[in-house]
Design an enzyme around this catalytic site. Structure first.
Site, PDB file in Angstrom:
ATOM      1  N   TYR A 150       7.241  -3.286  -2.528  1.00 32.16           N
ATOM      2  CA  TYR A 150       6.010  -2.537  -3.103  1.00 32.16           C
ATOM      3  C   TYR A 150       4.884  -3.451  -2.742  1.00 32.16           C
ATOM      4  CZ  TYR A 150       2.182  -0.236  -5.739  1.00 32.16           C
ATOM      5  OH  TYR A 150       0.933   0.031  -6.334  1.00 32.16           O
ATOM      6  N   ASP A 161       6.565   1.076  -0.206  1.00 36.02           N
ATOM      7  CA  ASP A 161       5.233   1.228   0.067  1.00 36.02           C
ATOM      8  C   ASP A 161       4.742  -0.032   0.403  1.00 36.02           C
ATOM      9  OD1 ASP A 161       2.548   1.827  -0.225  1.00 36.02           O
ATOM     10  OD2 ASP A 161       2.617   1.925  -2.354  1.00 36.02           O
ATOM     11  N   HIS A 205       2.011   9.870  -3.060  1.00 36.46           N
ATOM     12  CA  HIS A 205       2.934   9.561  -1.955  1.00 36.46           C
ATOM     13  C   HIS A 205       3.934  10.650  -1.629  1.00 36.46           C
ATOM     14  CE1 HIS A 205       1.771   5.160  -1.203  1.00 36.46           C
ATOM     15  NE2 HIS A 205       1.295   5.372  -2.455  1.00 36.46           N
TER      16      HIS A 205
END
Length: 260
Positions: free
Chosen positions: A105, A147, A251
């Site tokens: 992330y 991500d 998302h």
């Protein structure tokens, strides 16, 4: 083997749609980002009830947090501190076939694309630089998911021109991500199966009253692979319908199918 990735923006708050996705798509492995929960409070039983017995966590209260949930054995987990401040932003494991699976992330980077005016932007660039140095040392097939908080290509955003000065699509971020990709000889599986300029968004802001009508999307979520792992990829999917589910994340999940 089907490997999925999803920034869920609080796994406990959105456990119902995670369960729905797992029932619908049956991935072998799900990598989550932004779980926003310490390890002891993770909703283990919801995942075990669906057959995900192998759970590796790197959690943090209220912020960040990553998890790997698997129906197949996973071993040798690691947790790199690419943020250099102990934030829970990475966890990695080895699959039964020896392939490394890394779940990351990357920081969003704040609102101002200037290291001096906005320290968060500098932290993001430094994070990418540490990942690049790590990537240079990789040996053997690997998969990197998560991500990335960067939409690298012009067709990865709803308006290249309007977003050039917006964090996530600035030239300095795109160049940093390109250096990371080159350092490990990573293959961008999303664009391998959906070549640019095909529309391939994975994120839409909560600020839009009707995200679908405005369609101001960005491709912030990625799945990369090296060597034999990249060669084994056979399909890549994005699940736009999940953005309309009850209490959605901003998302959506992405999933790659591998022939191993």
């Amino acid at each position: 083997m089907k490997i999925a990735s999803w920034n869920i923006n609080s796994v406990r708050f959105r456990i119902a749609i995670v369960e729905q996705f797992l029932r619908d798509e049956q991935p072998d492995i799900l990598c989550l980002q932004e779980t926003k929960v310490i390890d002891g409070d993770f909703p283990f039983e919801a995942f075990r009830a669906l057959g995900y017995e192998h759970i590796v966590l790197h959690g943090q209260r209220m912020h960040h947090g990553v998890a790997i949930l698997s129906r197949v054995p996973i071993v040798e987990d690691d947790r790199f501190d690419w943020q250099a401040n102990s934030e829970a932003r990475h966890v990695g494991v080895r699959l039964p076939n020896g392939v490394r699976l890394e779940n990351v992330y990357i920081p969003a980077g704040g609102d101002v694309p200037d290291r001096e005016a906005n320290p968060k932007f500098g932290q993001k660039l430094d994070f990418l630089e540490r990942m690049t140095r790590w990537s240079e040392t990789l040996a053997g097939p690997s998969i990197l998911v998560g991500d990335f908080n960067i939409a690298p290509l012009e067709s990865d955003v709803w308006s290249h021109k309007q977003l050039l000065d917006v964090v996530s699509h600035t030239p300095i971020e795109v160049e940093a991500l390109a250096r990371l990709q080159a350092a490990g000889d990573w293959v961008d599986l999303g664009r391998r199966f959906h070549p640019a300029p095909a529309r391939l968004y994975t994120w839409w802001s909560y600020r839009a009253k009707d995200w679908e009508a405005s369609d101001r999307g960005r491709r912030l979520d990625h799945m990369w692979a090296t060597g034999a792992a990249a060669d084994a990829a056979v399909e890549h999917h994005v699940y736009e319908r999940c953005r309309s589910w009850l209490k959605p994340s901003d998302h959506i999940p992405i999933l790659t199918e591998f022939a191993f």
